[in-house]
Design a protein around this motif. Structure first.
Motif, PDB file in Angstrom:
ATOM      1  N   PRO A   1       1.094  -1.306   0.015  1.00  0.00           N
ATOM      2  CA  PRO A   1       0.034   0.118  -0.018  1.00  0.00           C
ATOM      3  C   PRO A   1       0.869   1.081   0.184  1.00  0.00           C
ATOM      4  N   GLU A   2       2.014   1.450   0.681  1.00  0.00           N
ATOM      5  CA  GLU A   2       2.670   2.605   0.888  1.00  0.00           C
ATOM      6  C   GLU A   2       3.468   2.710  -0.571  1.00  0.00           C
TER       7      GLU A   2
ATOM      8  N   GLU B   1       0.492   4.262  -2.678  1.00  0.00           N
ATOM      9  CA  GLU B   1       0.472   5.729  -2.302  1.00  0.00           C
ATOM     10  C   GLU B   1       1.368   6.234  -3.006  1.00  0.00           C
TER      11      GLU B   1
ATOM     12  N   ALA C   1      -4.908  -6.782   4.729  1.00  0.00           N
ATOM     13  CA  ALA C   1      -4.927  -5.406   4.304  1.00  0.00           C
ATOM     14  C   ALA C   1      -4.386  -4.524   2.962  1.00  0.00           C
TER      15      ALA C   1
ATOM     16  N   GLU D   1      -7.928  -4.798   1.141  1.00  0.00           N
ATOM     17  CA  GLU D   1      -8.565  -4.016   1.436  1.00  0.00           C
ATOM     18  C   GLU D   1      -8.506  -2.536   0.883  1.00  0.00           C
ATOM     19  N   TYR D   2      -6.897  -2.346   0.861  1.00  0.00           N
ATOM     20  CA  TYR D   2      -6.454  -1.145   0.133  1.00  0.00           C
ATOM     21  C   TYR D   2      -7.021  -0.999  -1.253  1.00  0.00           C
ATOM     22  N   HIS D   3      -6.617  -2.317  -1.995  1.00  0.00           N
ATOM     23  CA  HIS D   3      -6.947  -2.283  -3.312  1.00  0.00           C
ATOM     24  C   HIS D   3      -8.376  -2.098  -3.588  1.00  0.00           C
TER      25      HIS D   3
ATOM     26  N   GLU E   1     -10.557  -0.280  -1.617  1.00  0.00           N
ATOM     27  CA  GLU E   1     -10.909   1.132  -1.623  1.00  0.00           C
ATOM     28  C   GLU E   1     -10.261   2.047  -2.753  1.00  0.00           C
ATOM     29  N   GLN E   2      -9.333   1.396  -3.451  1.00  0.00           N
ATOM     30  CA  GLN E   2      -8.515   2.440  -4.759  1.00  0.00           C
ATOM     31  C   GLN E   2      -9.347   1.892  -5.910  1.00  0.00           C
TER      32      GLN E   2
END
Length: 151
Positions: free
Chosen positions: A18-19, A22, A47, A50-52, A54-55
């Motif tokens: 995720p970082e 970002e 995690a 979930e980030y994927h 959201e994006q």
């Protein structure tokens, strides 16, 4: 640059945390269409998935069957396979599909290729999904993207 010039419509990345995503999005304003990450029942990457979501990034699993390193012999997976009259590989592939992962298992064996595609006529139930979820050990088979030196 290719994306900015309109020469490509989408990009995909591999092994981005995720970082990393970002930073990519922040510096380029480009959201990748897909991120291919190591993903299997022993490394579920909740995690990151979930980030994927959201994006709006599709999650593609690499090593979806655990590289043949014991995953398909795990008693819980074998039991679920027996319950559904399927192979352990089919159970793991169905798990990926039900989670919404893109999964493209590698095989050159015609019988295994046929087996791998025969996962759309059954579903895992809540108990099955919970049993597989309990297998997460955050155990990687490949390199950790957080510690790669870029070499």
């Amino acid at each position: 640059k290719l994306h900015a010039d309109g020469r490509i419509r989408a990009i995909g990345v591999s092994n981005f945390l995720p970082e990393h995503l970002e930073r990519l999005i922040g510096e380029t304003s480009v959201v990748p269409a897909v991120n291919q990450i190591e993903l299997h029942p022993h490394l579920q990457q909740n995690a990151a998935r979930e980030y994927h979501a959201e994006q709006g990034i599709a999650t593609e699993a690499w090593s979806p069957l655990g590289q043949g390193k014991g995953l398909l012999e795990v008693p819980a997976i074998v039991a679920i396979a027996r319950k559904h009259n399927r192979t352990p590989a089919q159970v793991v592939l169905r798990w990926h599909i039900q989670l919404g992962n893109v999964v493209i298992p590698k095989s050159v064996t015609p019988a295994r290729i046929k087996e791998n595609i025969e996962v759309f006529d059954f579903s895992l139930d809540t108990e099955d999904l919970a049993a597989i979820s309990a297998l997460n050990e955050d155990r990687r088979l490949g390199p950790d993207p957080a510690t790669l030196d870029g070499a």
